[in-house]
Design an enzyme around this catalytic site. Sequence first.
Site, PDB file in Angstrom:
ATOM      1  N   HIS A 119       0.819  -1.210   0.000  1.00  0.00           N
ATOM      2  CA  HIS A 119       0.000   0.000   0.000  1.00  0.00           C
ATOM      3  C   HIS A 119       0.852   1.259   0.000  1.00  0.00           C
ATOM      4  CE1 HIS A 119      -3.988  -1.968   1.428  1.00  0.00           C
ATOM      5  NE2 HIS A 119      -3.968  -1.772   0.131  1.00  0.00           N
ATOM      6  N   GLU A 132       2.663  -2.533 -38.030  1.00  0.00           N
ATOM      7  CA  GLU A 132       3.917  -2.786 -37.318  1.00  0.00           C
ATOM      8  C   GLU A 132       4.732  -3.910 -37.948  1.00  0.00           C
ATOM      9  OE1 GLU A 132       3.070  -3.703 -33.201  1.00  0.00           O
ATOM     10  OE2 GLU A 132       1.387  -4.985 -33.708  1.00  0.00           O
ATOM     11  N   ASP A 141       7.543  -2.151 -32.813  1.00  0.00           N
ATOM     12  CA  ASP A 141       7.753  -3.373 -33.589  1.00  0.00           C
ATOM     13  C   ASP A 141       8.144  -3.060 -35.025  1.00  0.00           C
ATOM     14  OD1 ASP A 141       7.510  -5.639 -31.942  1.00  0.00           O
ATOM     15  OD2 ASP A 141       5.368  -5.237 -31.717  1.00  0.00           O
ATOM     16  N   CYS A 167       0.988   4.779 -32.196  1.00  0.00           N
ATOM     17  CA  CYS A 167       0.958   4.478 -30.766  1.00  0.00           C
ATOM     18  C   CYS A 167       2.270   3.877 -30.279  1.00  0.00           C
ATOM     19  CB  CYS A 167      -0.206   3.548 -30.438  1.00  0.00           C
ATOM     20  SG  CYS A 167      -0.103   1.985 -31.300  1.00  0.00           S
TER      21      CYS A 167
HETATM   22  C1  PEP Z   1       4.444  -1.045 -31.063  1.00  0.00           C
HETATM   23  O1  PEP Z   1       4.881  -2.124 -31.460  1.00  0.00           O
HETATM   24  O2  PEP Z   1       4.858   0.070 -31.455  1.00  0.00           O
HETATM   25  C2  PEP Z   1       3.390  -1.003 -30.064  1.00  0.00           C
HETATM   26  C3  PEP Z   1       2.802   0.112 -29.717  1.00  0.00           C
HETATM   27  O3  PEP Z   1       3.057  -2.177 -29.473  1.00  0.00           O
HETATM   28  P1  PEP Z   1       3.901  -2.929 -28.343  1.00  0.00           P
HETATM   29  O4  PEP Z   1       4.992  -1.990 -27.896  1.00  0.00           O
HETATM   30  O5  PEP Z   1       2.914  -3.231 -27.279  1.00  0.00           O
HETATM   31  O6  PEP Z   1       4.395  -4.113 -29.060  1.00  0.00           O
HETATM   32 MG    MG Z   2       3.800  -3.996 -31.138  1.00  0.00          MG
END
Ligand code: PEP
Ligand code: MG
Length: 659
Positions: free
Chosen positions: A305, A546, A570, A617
């Site tokens: 905690h 990716e 990736d 992302c």
């Molecule tokens: C990525 O591959 O850029 C991605 C956002 O996914 P992860 O990092 O979870 O593989």
């Molecule tokens: Mg990825």
Amino acid sequence: MERSTIVRVHEGLHARPATRFVKLAKGFESDVELVKDGKAVSAKSSVKLMLLAVKENQEVTVRANGADAIEALEALIGYLENPRAGLDDEAEAQSPANDAGQEAAPAPGSAPAAPDGANRLRGVAASEGFAIGPAFAHFPPDIAGQGRMLQAEEIEGEIDRFRMAVGAVQARMDHALAQDSLSAGDRGIVAALRDIAADDSLTGEAEGLIKGGNDAVSAVITAASTIAAEFSAVDDHYLNARADDVHAVGRQICLVLLGQDDFSLENIPEGAILIADNIGAWDLARAPLKRIGGVVCGHGGATSHIAIIARSHGIPAVLGLGGQVNALRTAQDVALDGNAGHVIIDPDEATRADFAGRVEAAAKERAGLTIFKTVTPKLADGRIIEVAANIGSLEEIEAALEAGAMGIGLFRTELLFMRHMHLPSEDMQAETYTALAKAFAPYPVIVRTLDIGGDKPIAGIEFPDEENPFLGWRGIRMCLDRPDIFKRQLRALLRAAVHGNIKVMLPMVSDISEVRQTRVLVDECTAELKAEGVPHASFDLGVMIETPAAVLIAAALAKEVAFFSIGTNDLTQYIMAADRLNPTVAKLNDVTNPAVMSAIEMTAKAGVAAGIMVGMCGEAAGRPDLIATFVKMGLTELSMSPASIQRAKKAIMAMAAEG
Ligand code: PEP
Ligand code: MG
């Protein structure tokens, strides 16, 4: 009379659900027991229930004996099978960060204990950030029992004294819970402590010892140690951490019995580093947290905690130092690095300057960026760039909202699967995705379907041994081969889509057939839900870009999906053929390499030409030095860790100002 069932309580009967179950059970006159693996405990004790360590999806039997046994069985079985029925959102929010947060953190206690140097210690990195400041040593003396055997005529009076002390501690905790200033997370933690104080496991054990002639203080110390030892012995990090809570409650009762005030944190100086062998969550939750610069503790791990409170208040913390913490008792100043788990005692001038510089730079940057929290970044041509958050658990929602996230651009669902001993149920997933959708509506929440492979195995899925797991049976490949798992997730997503702006994206796509097969499964799930009369809604389906294959077929993919989200982590490893986890090839694993940048540009072009949204992302989305380039390529959504959001908004606004 008894009935068996499978427990559907998310994460099992841990702290708050155990309390709710007990509250229900206490509403019946009958004696009620819960039985697991042949072991029966009273259903009217939350401590005993927690110690039974009932997990989600386990089989248990409820046994009731008495006038209202039928009603008791019905109510308790009903709760185990459908725990959310009749609960409002607020009650649920009071559960300590849904109790799942504690398990979301890395496993505790794995840091090496050996000192790095005379004045350097290493512990568990429990809350990130740097701090340097005066040491505030908090080593309240141990409370010792009087060790005196009571005369028979003294026993009744001692029991009364003990009961009054328990009542006083409960009243104090109730008072703390009534304060508006207590945050929701801290409220859940204090409520869990209050439950322990109110539970007859601890009080019953202590009373038994007093009846046997022990003085009340000795009885409480012994009872707390016995129960804490039981929590420590359970094979569950979360329950292990409850041992500290039991000791904390026992200590509070003893202090009242002894008429002593607790050693107060009230006077901790501004920016001081709190040093203790063990701080009760109760003490920390009501301390002047804004003044605490950092926390260093002998006890505690990343799931304790203390760690949770420190993280949620942005206080750097290094815990689990064990006996090494004694070296800090006489320290004047302390520097701590909550990212690496390092503590430096009385740092020299150079270290002081280094830490002071880091702390100041971080604070300055944070302060200067807060004005961007509510900014909606818009380009000169009126295009809005959505700056969204990447998160992996519900506990991160608050940080994302606090940072000013315009939705979620990547919800990594792996954690949901990895933190369990079994595959998460459709109901549990639907609840999780619904909570996300509600928290960010009307902004979108992009949920990525399970992206897991042989490198990160999870319970419930058997992965083959693979020479190259990164090129193997992972992400969408695995999901399409396991429709039992995939459909459960898709059904949960369709159900959650009723409550907000849910979008779904597929990881590791390298062939158009993967999208088409997914659509067939989505249609199947939709038809099933319709036939079952379960409320559901459609969602936009997108793909992560990716793999090099996805880049090369981006134009065709764009015709089949509603959006692209470029996963640069990736994509970089696959374009450069450089393992993202291998430091030896780290130089090649560079998103700014022209090969990777042109793959990103090709993707953006294909998406823009088809009129679909193109976002990103991967980690690169949060890099202020690259944001302008990505936006110029046509990306309109960038998703990143909450900590990078305000900086990214600033970069986009600067770009807009340049025209
Ligand atoms: C990525 O591959 O850029 C991605 C956002 O996914 P992860 O990092 O979870 O593989
Ligand atoms: Mg990825």
